[in-house]
Design an enzyme around this catalytic site. Structure first.
Site, PDB file in Angstrom:
ATOM      1  N   ALA A  75       0.844  -1.196   0.000  1.00  9.74           N
ATOM      2  CA  ALA A  75       0.000   0.000   0.000  1.00  9.74           C
ATOM      3  C   ALA A  75       0.872   1.236   0.000  1.00  9.74           C
ATOM      4  CB  ALA A  75      -0.945   0.016   1.193  1.00  9.74           C
ATOM      5  N   ALA A 229       5.279  -1.426   2.459  1.00 15.25           N
ATOM      6  CA  ALA A 229       4.961  -0.208   1.712  1.00 15.25           C
ATOM      7  C   ALA A 229       5.274  -0.398   0.229  1.00 15.25           C
ATOM      8  CB  ALA A 229       5.747   0.973   2.275  1.00 15.25           C
ATOM      9  N   ASP A 230       4.661   0.432  -0.612  1.00 16.88           N
ATOM     10  CA  ASP A 230       4.753   0.216  -2.060  1.00 16.88           C
ATOM     11  C   ASP A 230       6.178   0.264  -2.599  1.00 16.88           C
ATOM     12  OD1 ASP A 230       4.993   2.956  -1.612  1.00 16.88           O
ATOM     13  OD2 ASP A 230       3.369   3.530  -2.952  1.00 16.88           O
ATOM     14  N   THR A 231       7.020   1.155  -2.043  1.00 16.38           N
ATOM     15  CA  THR A 231       8.405   1.258  -2.520  1.00 16.38           C
ATOM     16  C   THR A 231       9.147  -0.055  -2.319  1.00 16.38           C
ATOM     17  OG1 THR A 231       8.467   3.611  -2.020  1.00 16.38           O
ATOM     18  CG2 THR A 231      10.589   2.502  -2.235  1.00 16.38           C
ATOM     19  N   ALA A 234       7.683  -2.849  -4.590  1.00 13.49           N
ATOM     20  CA  ALA A 234       8.135  -2.730  -5.974  1.00 13.49           C
ATOM     21  C   ALA A 234       9.574  -3.202  -6.126  1.00 13.49           C
ATOM     22  CB  ALA A 234       7.993  -1.293  -6.452  1.00 13.49           C
TER      23      ALA A 234
END
Length: 483
Positions: A75, A229-231, A234
């Site tokens: 997220a 978290a998205d970072t 990814a």
């Protein structure tokens, strides 16, 4: 082992991918935008967390999750969900970076004794996007909400908690925790005193669990992994490891790399985050990346960045001596918040549109190379650079980047890397629970489909362009990187 799912709750949508645990192949996928929210708080960075749940349900509808054994959650980073003692949301979630929080950030920096004090404490200096800053903003602007706040979660923590049926135990992961401003990657522990400094009182914080641990299992028997978290998701989806760096080109830019140890930077140039594997993810940001290209395109009367790229390709490396320091919004790396951009090397022969176009691309890339050198200067090994963002597809970027970065450049095809990273995390937790995987070694999934660009014979040319850029930077801003 079976099939797993990864969901990415972005600021505007939810995306779900269902993957084979052994190969990482995407078997099915779903997508849904967040519903338009009925309550307008007047703050564009406010969001109703229920909207995340609704779009999650829609994205996963139609039997998408049939046969799935485990789910990972990614997220948006820094989205703070303050809860009261009963688990209800005190106010809408605070997402993104709100300029109104900048005063609170400066206030917090001073309250602890300056940038160096924060860098030493938690590996980062508070900015408008970090949860610790949002707590300070809430304490100053909404004191009644601050007083009611008893539990602090981020977006992925809240979604995991909801999927598990709102258990008493609340969890997070190292990656997400490292971006809060009140958890230190160097020590692996919270700083409750910083929560109190920001919020005015203590609050319950989620338990930080390991990368391969499960947050729990739903009543239906579906395993939920730690989430992140998205970072970090990814980076995990891209499969980056030691020797890899990721250069992300949005309006602003960021450079991150995998490193075995946390990096504490006294000046605050490096934000010391943790990744989703147990390693560390030092990040250096620049305020100016694609915005420098867009500004140049407007100046030259060009309709888009593709046209700017085509024009730049008519010039040659070094742009006939034209150098653009792209500090259009001030700059963070180097720390020159009140400066402006500089165009140097104007001569009659360099005053042509194609040379200005080329100087814009080289200036942007040299600024990102400066950020990359901050990490290299601290012992971070960089053999490959993954280039992300729509500008990575432009020929002028691909022609110049390998030689200016002094490394092999990888341009991955656009894909749902955060959702894929979340699915890979789910596969890891599932494999560990079945005794098939080591908790220290994630499942090996193939890397992304990508273009690979080598500097080759252009390396010496790239070094000369960098030297030209550095000479102008040093002349204009002497000692900027020694501050």
């Amino acid at each position: 082992m079976g099939i797993v799912a990864g969901l990415d709750s972005a600021p505007d949508f939810t995306r779900v991918v269902v993957c084979d645990t052994d190969t990482g192949a995407v078997l099915r996928q779903g997508y849904a935008p967040h519903p338009v929210q009925g309550v307008d708080t007047g703050r564009s960075s406010d969001a109703d967390p229920q909207a995340w749940l609704l779009s999650l349900g829609e994205a996963a509808s139609g039997g998408l999750l049939e046969g799935v054994q485990a789910i990972g959650v990614s997220a948006q980073a820094g989205a703070l969900v303050p809860l009261d003692a009963q688990g209800g949301t005190v106010r809408p979630a605070m997402t993104g970076g709100d300029k109104r929080a900048q005063v609170a950030a400066a206030d917090l920096v001073d309250a602890l004794g300056g940038r160096e004090a924060w860098a030493q404490a938690v590996g980062c200096v508070p900015g408008a996007a970090q949860p610790v800053t949002k707590l300070r903003w809430m304490a100053r602007t909404e004191p009644e909400n601050a007083a009611r706040t008893a539990v602090l979660l981020q977006a992925h923590d809240w979604l995991v908690w909801q999927l598990l049926g709102r258990p008493v135990r609340r969890t997070t992961d190292r990656g997400g925790a490292s971006g809060t401003g009140y958890w230190a990657a160097a020590t692996g522990g919270y700083r409750p005193d910083l929560v109190e400094l920001a919020l005015g009182h203590q609050a319950m914080l989620p338990e930080v669990i390991g990368p391969a641990e499960a947050a729990g299992t739903t009543p239906e028997g579906l395993m939920i992994s730690a989430g992140t978290a998205d970072t970090m998701a990814a980076a995990f989806g891209l499969g980056i490891g030691l020797g890899d760096a990721v250069v992300s080109m949005g309006a602003s830019g960021s450079v991150m790399a995998v490193h075995p140890e946390p990096l504490v930077d006294r000046g605050g140039s490096i934000t010391s985050l943790a990744d989703a594997t147990g390693m560390h993810l030092p990040v250096v940001t620049t305020l100016n990346a694609v915005r420098a290209l867009r500004g140049t395109a407007e100046l030259l009367g060009l309709p888009d960045l593709e046209s700017l790229s085509d024009l730049a390709m008519k010039s040659t490396p070094g742009a006939h001596g034209l150098v653009l320091l792209p500090y259009l919004e001030g700059e963070r790396t180097p720390n020159l918040p009140h400066t402006a951009g500089t165009l140097a090397g104007l001569r009659r022969e360099s005053m042509k549109p194609e040379h200005l176009a080329r100087a814009a691309f080289e200036g942007m890339l040299c600024g990102l190379a400066d950020a990359l050198d901050v990490l290299r200067g601290r012992g971070v090994e960089v053999r490959r650079v993954f280039l992300l963002g729509s500008a990575a597809e432009l020929p002028a970027v691909q022609a110049a980047a390998p030689a200016l970065f002094g490394a092999q450049v990888v341009v991955p095809q656009p894909a749902d890397y955060a959702a894929t990273g979340a699915a890979r995390q789910a596969a890891w937790a599932l494999g560990v629970s079945q005794g098939a995987l080591d908790p220290r070694t994630p499942p090996v999934w193939p890397g992304p489909v990508a273009q690979v660009l080598d500097p080759g014979e252009e390396l010496a040319v790239g070094q000369a362009v960098r030297q030209q850029y550095v000479a102008v930077r040093e002349q204009t801003h002497p000692g900027a990187f020694q501050q």
